[in-house]
Design a protein around this motif. Structure first.
Motif, PDB file in Angstrom:
ATOM      1  N   GLY A 202       8.160 -30.219  16.561  1.00 20.70           N
ATOM      2  CA  GLY A 202       7.495 -29.098  15.911  1.00 20.70           C
ATOM      3  C   GLY A 202       8.427 -28.016  15.392  1.00 20.70           C
ATOM      4  N   LEU A 203       9.728 -28.278  15.431  1.00 15.59           N
ATOM      5  CA  LEU A 203      10.685 -27.253  15.005  1.00 15.59           C
ATOM      6  C   LEU A 203      10.876 -27.179  13.497  1.00 15.59           C
ATOM      7  CD1 LEU A 203      13.415 -27.628  17.775  1.00 15.59           C
ATOM      8  CD2 LEU A 203      11.534 -25.972  17.635  1.00 15.59           C
ATOM      9  N   GLU A 204      10.447 -28.231  12.777  1.00 21.04           N
ATOM     10  CA  GLU A 204      10.613 -28.229  11.317  1.00 21.04           C
ATOM     11  C   GLU A 204       9.336 -28.703  10.633  1.00 21.04           C
ATOM     12  OE1 GLU A 204      13.735 -29.712   7.884  1.00 21.04           O
ATOM     13  OE2 GLU A 204      13.736 -30.740   9.801  1.00 21.04           O
ATOM     14  N   LEU A 205       8.862 -27.922   9.667  1.00 27.71           N
ATOM     15  CA  LEU A 205       7.764 -28.341   8.804  1.00 27.71           C
ATOM     16  C   LEU A 205       8.392 -29.187   7.703  1.00 27.71           C
ATOM     17  CD1 LEU A 205       4.850 -28.290   7.683  1.00 27.71           C
ATOM     18  CD2 LEU A 205       5.471 -26.190   6.475  1.00 27.71           C
ATOM     19  N   LEU A 206       8.077 -30.472   7.691  1.00 26.60           N
ATOM     20  CA  LEU A 206       8.646 -31.388   6.707  1.00 26.60           C
ATOM     21  C   LEU A 206       7.901 -31.332   5.393  1.00 26.60           C
ATOM     22  CD1 LEU A 206       9.162 -34.392   9.132  1.00 26.60           C
ATOM     23  CD2 LEU A 206      10.868 -32.699   8.403  1.00 26.60           C
ATOM     24  N   ALA A 207       6.582 -31.159   5.459  1.00 20.14           N
ATOM     25  CA  ALA A 207       5.784 -31.111   4.237  1.00 20.14           C
ATOM     26  C   ALA A 207       4.381 -30.615   4.530  1.00 20.14           C
ATOM     27  CB  ALA A 207       5.698 -32.494   3.604  1.00 20.14           C
ATOM     28  N   LEU A 208       3.898 -29.799   3.636  1.00 16.47           N
ATOM     29  CA  LEU A 208       2.472 -29.519   3.617  1.00 16.47           C
ATOM     30  C   LEU A 208       1.870 -30.727   2.923  1.00 16.47           C
ATOM     31  CD1 LEU A 208       0.146 -27.587   4.174  1.00 16.47           C
ATOM     32  CD2 LEU A 208       0.538 -26.597   1.916  1.00 16.47           C
ATOM     33  N   ALA A 209       1.010 -31.465   3.605  1.00 18.51           N
ATOM     34  CA  ALA A 209       0.523 -32.743   3.096  1.00 18.51           C
ATOM     35  C   ALA A 209      -0.881 -32.661   2.512  1.00 18.51           C
ATOM     36  CB  ALA A 209       0.550 -33.784   4.204  1.00 18.51           C
ATOM     37  N   VAL A 210      -1.677 -31.739   3.016  1.00 20.48           N
ATOM     38  CA  VAL A 210      -3.061 -31.592   2.570  1.00 20.48           C
ATOM     39  C   VAL A 210      -3.170 -30.268   1.817  1.00 20.48           C
ATOM     40  CG1 VAL A 210      -5.458 -31.411   3.331  1.00 20.48           C
ATOM     41  CG2 VAL A 210      -3.884 -32.920   4.556  1.00 20.48           C
ATOM     42  N   PRO A 211      -3.490 -30.316   0.534  1.00 25.93           N
ATOM     43  CA  PRO A 211      -3.563 -29.080  -0.252  1.00 25.93           C
ATOM     44  C   PRO A 211      -4.534 -28.066   0.359  1.00 25.93           C
ATOM     45  CG  PRO A 211      -3.709 -30.996  -1.677  1.00 25.93           C
ATOM     46  CD  PRO A 211      -3.809 -31.496  -0.270  1.00 25.93           C
ATOM     47  N   ARG A 212      -4.103 -26.827   0.385  1.00 22.39           N
ATOM     48  CA  ARG A 212      -4.887 -25.716   0.935  1.00 22.39           C
ATOM     49  C   ARG A 212      -4.619 -24.459   0.130  1.00 22.39           C
ATOM     50  NH1 ARG A 212      -7.599 -28.853   3.545  1.00 22.39           N
ATOM     51  NH2 ARG A 212      -7.650 -29.063   5.774  1.00 22.39           N
ATOM     52  N   ALA A 213      -5.545 -23.523   0.181  1.00 26.47           N
ATOM     53  CA  ALA A 213      -5.331 -22.209  -0.441  1.00 26.47           C
ATOM     54  C   ALA A 213      -4.478 -21.335   0.463  1.00 26.47           C
ATOM     55  CB  ALA A 213      -6.668 -21.534  -0.724  1.00 26.47           C
ATOM     56  N   ALA A 214      -4.585 -21.573   1.768  1.00 27.58           N
ATOM     57  CA  ALA A 214      -3.806 -20.807   2.737  1.00 27.58           C
ATOM     58  C   ALA A 214      -3.388 -21.750   3.860  1.00 27.58           C
ATOM     59  CB  ALA A 214      -4.627 -19.657   3.298  1.00 27.58           C
ATOM     60  N   TYR A 215      -2.213 -21.476   4.431  1.00 28.05           N
ATOM     61  CA  TYR A 215      -1.721 -22.307   5.522  1.00 28.05           C
ATOM     62  C   TYR A 215      -0.898 -21.447   6.473  1.00 28.05           C
ATOM     63  CZ  TYR A 215       0.495 -26.072   8.123  1.00 28.05           C
ATOM     64  OH  TYR A 215       0.925 -26.904   9.127  1.00 28.05           O
TER      65      TYR A 215
ATOM     66  N   ALA B 183      -0.359 -25.794  -6.424  1.00 26.44           N
ATOM     67  CA  ALA B 183      -0.669 -24.629  -7.251  1.00 26.44           C
ATOM     68  C   ALA B 183      -1.724 -23.742  -6.607  1.00 26.44           C
ATOM     69  CB  ALA B 183      -1.136 -25.091  -8.633  1.00 26.44           C
ATOM     70  N   GLY B 184      -2.599 -24.298  -5.818  1.00 25.18           N
ATOM     71  CA  GLY B 184      -3.653 -23.526  -5.171  1.00 25.18           C
ATOM     72  C   GLY B 184      -3.215 -22.798  -3.915  1.00 25.18           C
ATOM     73  N   LEU B 185      -1.996 -23.040  -3.456  1.00 25.99           N
ATOM     74  CA  LEU B 185      -1.499 -22.396  -2.242  1.00 25.99           C
ATOM     75  C   LEU B 185      -1.137 -20.950  -2.565  1.00 25.99           C
ATOM     76  CD1 LEU B 185      -0.714 -22.732   0.750  1.00 25.99           C
ATOM     77  CD2 LEU B 185       1.564 -23.410  -0.022  1.00 25.99           C
ATOM     78  N   GLY B 186      -1.952 -20.033  -2.079  1.00 30.02           N
ATOM     79  CA  GLY B 186      -1.758 -18.625  -2.391  1.00 30.02           C
ATOM     80  C   GLY B 186      -1.208 -17.810  -1.240  1.00 30.02           C
ATOM     81  N   ARG B 187      -1.340 -18.346  -0.028  1.00 27.92           N
ATOM     82  CA  ARG B 187      -0.923 -17.567   1.131  1.00 27.92           C
ATOM     83  C   ARG B 187      -0.364 -18.494   2.213  1.00 27.92           C
ATOM     84  NH1 ARG B 187      -4.912 -15.269   5.144  1.00 27.92           N
ATOM     85  NH2 ARG B 187      -3.533 -14.346   6.652  1.00 27.92           N
ATOM     86  N   VAL B 188       0.813 -18.120   2.744  1.00 24.43           N
ATOM     87  CA  VAL B 188       1.431 -18.865   3.832  1.00 24.43           C
ATOM     88  C   VAL B 188       1.786 -17.873   4.930  1.00 24.43           C
ATOM     89  CG1 VAL B 188       3.375 -20.305   4.537  1.00 24.43           C
ATOM     90  CG2 VAL B 188       2.390 -20.598   2.267  1.00 24.43           C
ATOM     91  N   GLU B 189       1.296 -18.143   6.121  1.00 26.54           N
ATOM     92  CA  GLU B 189       1.648 -17.323   7.280  1.00 26.54           C
ATOM     93  C   GLU B 189       2.833 -17.983   7.972  1.00 26.54           C
ATOM     94  OE1 GLU B 189      -1.615 -16.393   9.904  1.00 26.54           O
ATOM     95  OE2 GLU B 189      -3.009 -16.456   8.199  1.00 26.54           O
TER      96      GLU B 189
END
Length: 183
Positions: free
Chosen positions: A140-153, A171-177
């Protein structure tokens, strides 16, 4: 279509080219785990095919095996594919993906064309894990890929790094925490 694990007492270890191609009524294919080789275009042109589960001991994936399978929604990748690349999305209708235990890495940008709704990683994987949306290193130390499109993650707590192109092309990813642990 459930492929046999043996024919006349002999194990089935390979499928020939076009072995199960152009079967108009086939909606699901389950391959026995003993298959270790797959011929070109083994399942091509199966227009009604919605789900295919490849064997755990197969060490490669070729999108040409399912070329022309325009309804393919669920793909269970071979269990021993060492590296994932973008060819898994050559079928644009793909919605569900299961990654086998032997997959060790992901090429940068492999999920750029993803329209997935769910992602699963074999629990026996010593290399990868998933929260159903993102693909992470096992620890869990590295995010390799956002695999499922989301507006926020929200990147998982404890994650220290985001891989190259790990959040690209959505393109729809507007917010990343981002967690405080991110280095």
């Amino acid at each position: 279509l459930v492929l046999p694990s043996a024919v006349e007492g002999l194990p089935v270890v390979a499928l020939a080219a076009d072995a199960c191609a152009y079967q108009p009524a086939v909606e699901e294919v389950v391959c026995p785990d003993g298959i270790v080789a797959m011929g070109p275009c083994a399942f091509r042109g199966n227009k009604a095919l919605r789900r295919i589960a490849f064997p755990k001991d197969l060490a490669s994936y070729d999108s040409n095996w399912v070329r022309g399978c325009d309804s393919l929604e669920e793909l269970v990748l071979p269990g021993c594919v060492p590296v994932l690349d973008g060819s898994i999305f050559d079928n644009p209708s793909l919605k569900r993906l299961r990654i086998g235990a032997g997959t060790e890495a992901v090429r940068p940008g492999a999920f750029n064309r993803s329209a997935l709704e769910s992602l699963e990683v074999d629990e026996a994987s010593p290399f990868l894990s998933s929260d159903g949306v993102g693909l992470y290193s096992r620890d869990g130390l590295e995010l390799l890929a956002l695999a499922v499109p989301r507006a926020a993650y929200a990147v998982a707590p404890g994650c220290r790094a985001i891989a190259k192109k790990g959040l690209s092309c959505f393109a729809g990813l507007g917010r990343v925490e981002l967690p405080a642990s991110l280095e």
